[in-house]
Design a protein around this motif. Structure first.
Motif, short mmCIF file in Angstrom:
data_model
loop_
_atom_site.label_atom_id
_atom_site.label_comp_id
_atom_site.label_asym_id
_atom_site.label_seq_id
_atom_site.Cartn_x
_atom_site.Cartn_y
_atom_site.Cartn_z
N CYS A 128 0.84 -1.21 0.00
CA CYS A 128 0.00 0.00 0.00
C CYS A 128 0.87 1.25 0.00
O CYS A 128 1.84 1.34 0.75
CB CYS A 128 -0.91 0.02 1.23
SG CYS A 128 -1.91 1.51 1.35
N ALA A 162 0.32 5.07 0.83
CA ALA A 162 -0.68 5.97 1.39
C ALA A 162 -0.16 7.39 1.34
O ALA A 162 0.99 7.66 1.68
CB ALA A 162 -0.98 5.57 2.84
N LEU A 180 -7.69 4.49 -4.03
CA LEU A 180 -8.83 4.72 -3.14
C LEU A 180 -8.76 6.10 -2.50
O LEU A 180 -7.76 6.45 -1.88
CB LEU A 180 -8.85 3.67 -2.02
CG LEU A 180 -8.85 2.20 -2.41
CD1 LEU A 180 -8.78 1.34 -1.16
CD2 LEU A 180 -10.10 1.85 -3.21
N TYR A 181 -9.82 6.86 -2.68
CA TYR A 181 -9.96 8.15 -1.98
C TYR A 181 -11.44 8.44 -1.94
O TYR A 181 -12.23 7.74 -2.59
CB TYR A 181 -9.17 9.25 -2.70
CG TYR A 181 -9.42 9.35 -4.19
CD1 TYR A 181 -10.44 10.14 -4.70
CD2 TYR A 181 -8.65 8.60 -5.09
CE1 TYR A 181 -10.67 10.21 -6.06
CE2 TYR A 181 -8.89 8.66 -6.46
CZ TYR A 181 -9.90 9.47 -6.93
OH TYR A 181 -10.14 9.52 -8.28
N SER A 215 -13.66 7.95 -5.13
CA SER A 215 -12.91 7.30 -6.21
C SER A 215 -13.77 6.27 -6.93
O SER A 215 -14.71 5.73 -6.36
CB SER A 215 -11.65 6.62 -5.66
OG SER A 215 -11.97 5.65 -4.68
N GLY A 234 -11.01 -2.06 -3.09
CA GLY A 234 -9.79 -2.16 -2.30
C GLY A 234 -9.29 -3.58 -2.19
O GLY A 234 -8.85 -4.02 -1.13
N ILE A 260 -2.25 -1.21 -3.59
CA ILE A 260 -3.27 -0.21 -3.27
C ILE A 260 -2.60 1.16 -3.12
O ILE A 260 -1.57 1.27 -2.46
CB ILE A 260 -3.97 -0.56 -1.93
CG1 ILE A 260 -4.66 -1.92 -2.00
CG2 ILE A 260 -4.90 0.55 -1.47
CD1 ILE A 260 -6.08 -1.90 -2.46
N ALA A 274 -3.75 4.79 -1.69
CA ALA A 274 -4.91 5.28 -0.96
C ALA A 274 -4.59 6.54 -0.18
O ALA A 274 -3.44 6.78 0.17
CB ALA A 274 -5.39 4.19 0.01
N GLN A 302 -8.27 6.22 4.09
CA GLN A 302 -8.78 4.93 3.63
C GLN A 302 -8.16 3.77 4.41
O GLN A 302 -8.69 2.67 4.44
CB GLN A 302 -8.52 4.75 2.13
CG GLN A 302 -9.22 5.77 1.26
CD GLN A 302 -10.73 5.57 1.21
OE1 GLN A 302 -11.21 4.45 1.29
NE2 GLN A 302 -11.47 6.66 1.12
#
Ligand SMILES: [Zn+2]
Ligand SMILES: [Zn+2]
Ligand SMILES: [Zn+2]
Lengths: 469, 224
Positions: free
Chosen positions: A172, A174, A200-201, A204, A209, A214, A216, A220
């Motif tokens: 991930c 972030a 992911l936001y 989005s 997910g 990922i 994000a 998230q």
């Protein structure tokens, strides 16, 4: 294309493992869900617990009384407590559980040769990349990569991500800001074409997910629990990660044990610098931009009448004399101001000055932007497309955004919103491209502040370190 | 006290003008409060929107279409702006129940200067049952409960179809989503969070009028 990518991948393990979800975030009919629950594939945990008079939200870690409130429950016909802190992610209330997957562990694909990026790293980028791979292989817990603005930190991550994918890890990245997440998604998908990548936001199009990689917003992460083998946190010094305790809480929970966390920053905060000096946080420093040129060093320009000028909605006198004698008048210009109202009020007066000084030939070439501006994205795009020559902005354009060839002016650089890290970041907007690696950065002020002096010192220090390598 | 929106502490600044009113508890801090835009000046007598003419074009259209409007008049407190949109989204759709408190005092103040001596029965505009369960509350009922007189839930919403995606004309010609559980033979004050096209309110008003209610007023937080 986007749709296909978000179709259910693998079995339920791949879909639900590593998440911490409310019932309405699990798209299963009640029957199936109950069966899975009794088969212990899902495990419920209370979402809000209370000890004496203290509530504790188990999703975001919130324990502050003022961030809880009461709500009458339609199902229980009682009054419950709910968490206001994480409500943007769906309401968590006392009578509702959170669920995590307790069935078989998911197996993520092992990629033999996942990296499809064809660029080349500089020697220093390569060093940082190797240090990151070492951390990953050695199962080191944390590593901070301190890379100056424009060092090309995303590319530095590619070898490490490649290594992780070869090991079948879940990853991930972030970032505190949705703009950055949006920008990273195509770059990473392009660099790892055969790997599932999701961004992911809030709002989005990717929502599930369930990808192996990922990207994000830090918020998230609140939906994850023991999910990632490699967690990369971008801009750890930036708001809101350092201001909101629920985000470090979520980051801690989102990673597996064992796992490796990589922190990225261009401007470490005091607290982090102390850890570095005490050698409590392993780190690698990349003090040179990818094009090898030093960071532009800001100049201070004193204007005694600064506050008076600004009150009259006039740009500082020193700005007017500077604008006529810039070294490279072909560059675009970023003007940072400390307040939204100032951005709006200065728009017309600045346009007048720029017309008079022949910096622009049409007042449509200047615009102002701030966080609450609904056309914010559009205006930034216009500036990028050079439809705008000058943009007046609050600190929202302080980080993340890159324009190839700009000069930077800060009005009232002594204002408290311009703390040291912000000033370093703002200065870092100039000289980003190899074609125009310099750029002027001017602090217009009416009395220098510690933040200004420290920021200039920090930039010079980095250039000194960079020159030695 | 902390601001319900930004969580900043509310520090009352005491002076001789406000010393006696200070003890009205505040739910928003000053900087957040000023972001709400109150309706002021000349307004449409029928729908409360800011308007130079007595009856605005939309209301004239209703008058013509219905052959005499079923709604006597609407009163709203706020105009719709970006900030209000954020507040309403968090309150209604995210379900941040407590945010409703922001509107309590303004609602009571407006009610007591406008309706208190009119003998009206307060009726909140309902949500469908499923939507109420989903959100956990009906925002119109929350608003109605702030008022000093008790309210009667005599309307039911039969299908909870989201209206916002339809065009105005479609909305007007869809079937009335309400049923009346008990006729009211006194003037009624409908309460809702927002008056946008006026269709929802008129569906409810028409139904009440058909069953013997002599006059229907509405009291909505926002004139959208
Ligand atoms: Zn919470
Ligand atoms: Zn506030
Ligand atoms: Zn009207």
């Amino acid at each position: 294309m986007e749709k296909e990518m978000t179709l259910q991948r693998g079995g339920p393990a791949q879909r639900y493992a590593g998440k911490l979800l409310l019932r309405n975030e699990i798209p299963l009919d009640e029957n199936t869900f109950q069966q899975m629950l009794s088969a212990k594939l899902f495990t419920p945990v209370p979402s809000i617990t209370r000890k004496k008079f203290r509530y504790h939200c188990r999703r975001c870690g919130n324990q502050e009384r003022k961030l809880f409130a009461d709500i009458p429950c339609q199902l229980c016909h009682k009054t419950h407590v709910y968490c206001r802190n994480c409500i943007e992610m769906g309401r968590v209330m006392e009578c509702k559980s959170l669920y995590y997957w307790s069935g078989n562990k998911p197996v993520w694909p092992v990629h033999e040769n996942p990296c499809t990026w064809e660029g080349e790293l500089t020697r220093l980028q390569q060093l940082a990349a190797e240090r990151m791979m070492e951390a990953l292989k050695g199962k080191e817990k944390e590593l901070l990569i301190w890379a100056v603005c424009g060092a090309g930190k995303t590319e530095m991550l590619y070898p490490g991500i490649t290594e992780a994918l070869k090991l079948g890890m879940r990853i991930c990245i972030a970032s505190p800001r949705a703009d950055v997440v949006r920008e990273l998604k195509p770059r990473l998908q392009h660099a790892f074409e055969s790997v599932s990548v999701e961004a992911l936001y809030g709002g989005s199009t990717d929502k599930e997910g369930t990808a192996q990689l990922i990207i994000a917003t830090t918020h998230q992460l609140l939906r994850y629990k023991e999910a990632f083998d490699l967690l990369i946190i971008d801009e750890i010094d930036a708001f809101p990660f350092h201001a909101d305790p629920s985000l470090p809480f979520a980051a801690r929970r989102a990673k597996k044990s064992p796992s490796t966390t990589i922190y990225l920053t261009a401007t470490p905060r005091k607290q982090q610098q102390i850890l570095l000096r005490r050698k409590k946080l392993p780190h690698i420093f990349v003090p040179v931009r990818y094009h090898g040129h030093p960071l532009p060093v800001p100049q201070m320009k004193m204007t005694f009448s600064l506050k008076k000028d600004l009150r009259k909605n006039m740009p500082p006198a020193a700005f007017i004399s500077w604008i006529g004698q810039r070294k490279n008048p072909g560059r675009q210009l970023l003007i940072f101001v400390p307040a939204i109202s100032m951005a709006e009020n200065l728009l017309h007066p600045i346009a007048d000055v720029l017309l008079q000084e022949k910096v622009i030939e049409d007042r449509k070439k200047v615009d102002a932007v701030h966080a609450a501006d609904p056309d914010r994205k559009d205006k930034v795009l216009k500036f990028r497309a050079k439809e705008l020559t000058v943009i007046i902005t609050t600190t929202i354009l302080e980080r993340g955004v890159t324009f190839p060839s700009v000069d930077v002016a800060i009005f009232d650089a002594g204002h408290e919103v311009f703390e040291e890290a912000a000033l370093v970041q703002i200065a870092g907007r100039a000289g980003r491209s190899a074609d125009d690696p310099t750029g002027e950065v001017i602090f217009f002020h009416d009395g220098k502040t510690e933040a200004m002096v420290k920021a200039i010192h920090a930039i010079k220090q980095m250039n000194k370190l960079g020159g030695r390598l | 006290m902390h601001c319900l929106w930004c969580y900043e502490e509310i520090i009352p600044n005491l002076n001789w003008q406000n010393i006696f009113t200070l003890f009205k508890p505040r739910s928003l801090c000053e900087p957040c409060e000023v972001r709400l835009s109150k309706l002021v000046g000349s307004r449409c007598r029928r729908c409360s929107r800011m308007s130079a003419v007595r009856i605005c074009k939309d209301c004239e259209w209703w008058e013509k279409r219905l052959g005499g409007d079923v709604l006597t008049c609407n009163h709203s407190i706020y105009a719709y702006n970006d900030f209000m949109q954020d507040v309403i989204a968090k309150w209604k759709y995210r379900g941040d129940y407590q945010l409703g408190q922001i509107f309590k005092q303004p609602l009571i103040d407006a009610f007591s200067s406008l309706f208190v001596n009119k003998e009206v029965v307060i009726v909140p505009v309902p949500l469908s049952e499923e939507r109420t369960l989903e959100r956990g509350f009906n925002q119109a009922k929350v608003l109605a409960d702030f008022l000093p007189d008790s309210s009667m839930e005599v309307l039911k919403r039969v299908h909870g179809e989201k209206q916002s995606k339809k065009s105005r004309n479609e909305r007007i010609f869809t079937n009335n989503p309400f049923i009346l559980t008990r006729p009211i033979e006194k003037p009624v004050l409908l309460v809702d969070d927002i008056y946008t096209t006026g269709t929802t309110i008129r569906h409810a008003a028409g139904l009440l009028r058909k069953h013997g209610t002599p006059k229907v007023y509405s009291f909505t937080l926002i004139r959208g």
